[in-house]
Design a protein around this motif. Structure first.
Motif, PDB file in Angstrom:
ATOM      1  N   VAL A  29      37.169  38.883  75.610  1.00 55.96           N
ATOM      2  CA  VAL A  29      36.107  37.885  75.709  1.00 55.96           C
ATOM      3  C   VAL A  29      36.476  36.694  74.831  1.00 55.96           C
ATOM      4  N   MET A  30      36.221  35.518  75.316  1.00 56.78           N
ATOM      5  CA  MET A  30      36.453  34.298  74.534  1.00 56.78           C
ATOM      6  C   MET A  30      35.148  33.900  73.854  1.00 56.78           C
ATOM      7  N   THR A  31      35.258  33.291  72.696  1.00 60.61           N
ATOM      8  CA  THR A  31      34.075  32.816  71.979  1.00 60.61           C
ATOM      9  C   THR A  31      33.537  31.541  72.623  1.00 60.61           C
ATOM     10  N   THR A  32      32.287  31.244  72.335  1.00 63.30           N
ATOM     11  CA  THR A  32      31.670  30.008  72.822  1.00 63.30           C
ATOM     12  C   THR A  32      32.448  28.792  72.339  1.00 63.30           C
ATOM     13  N   ASP A  33      32.866  28.813  71.081  1.00 62.46           N
ATOM     14  CA  ASP A  33      33.625  27.682  70.546  1.00 62.46           C
ATOM     15  C   ASP A  33      34.945  27.490  71.284  1.00 62.46           C
ATOM     16  N   ALA A  34      35.603  28.602  71.645  1.00 61.85           N
ATOM     17  CA  ALA A  34      36.863  28.491  72.388  1.00 61.85           C
ATOM     18  C   ALA A  34      36.626  27.864  73.760  1.00 61.85           C
ATOM     19  N   VAL A  35      35.544  28.270  74.420  1.00 65.67           N
ATOM     20  CA  VAL A  35      35.232  27.720  75.741  1.00 65.67           C
ATOM     21  C   VAL A  35      34.889  26.237  75.628  1.00 65.67           C
ATOM     22  N   LYS A  36      34.087  25.884  74.641  1.00 62.23           N
ATOM     23  CA  LYS A  36      33.775  24.467  74.423  1.00 62.23           C
ATOM     24  C   LYS A  36      35.039  23.675  74.121  1.00 62.23           C
ATOM     25  N   GLY A  37      35.926  24.261  73.327  1.00 58.69           N
ATOM     26  CA  GLY A  37      37.186  23.594  72.999  1.00 58.69           C
ATOM     27  C   GLY A  37      38.031  23.344  74.232  1.00 58.69           C
ATOM     28  N   MET A  38      38.019  24.290  75.154  1.00 57.03           N
ATOM     29  CA  MET A  38      38.789  24.134  76.394  1.00 57.03           C
ATOM     30  C   MET A  38      38.212  23.014  77.258  1.00 57.03           C
ATOM     31  N   GLY A  39      36.945  22.682  77.042  1.00 49.10           N
ATOM     32  CA  GLY A  39      36.300  21.604  77.799  1.00 49.10           C
ATOM     33  C   GLY A  39      36.069  20.362  76.962  1.00 49.10           C
TER      34      GLY A  39
END
Length: 65
Positions: A29-39
């Motif tokens: 699972v990826m963290t919320t911060d990682a997903v936001k960082g990817m976007g």
């Protein structure tokens, strides 16, 4: 949303590890911060980018299996 890999809109608590994940070996699972960082700070864009990366890597994984 679950049928497409997401969670229900009213499920979980933001900022807390509150959604159960049933994972197979090798999944993570990826963290919320990682997903936001990817976007670049945009959660929806991060989700789309993460799915794009996942599809690309899955294709590569199938070719090497």
């Amino acid at each position: 949303p679950r049928r497409n890999g997401g969670i229900m809109p009213d499920e979980g608590v933001a900022g807390k590890d509150s959604v159960r994940a049933m994972l197979m070996p090798g999944e993570f699972v990826m963290t919320t911060d990682a997903v936001k960082g990817m976007g670049n700070g945009n959660m929806d864009q991060g989700i789309n980018n993460m799915y794009s990366v996942m599809r690309n890597l899955e294709s590569r994984g199938r070719q090497t299996a």
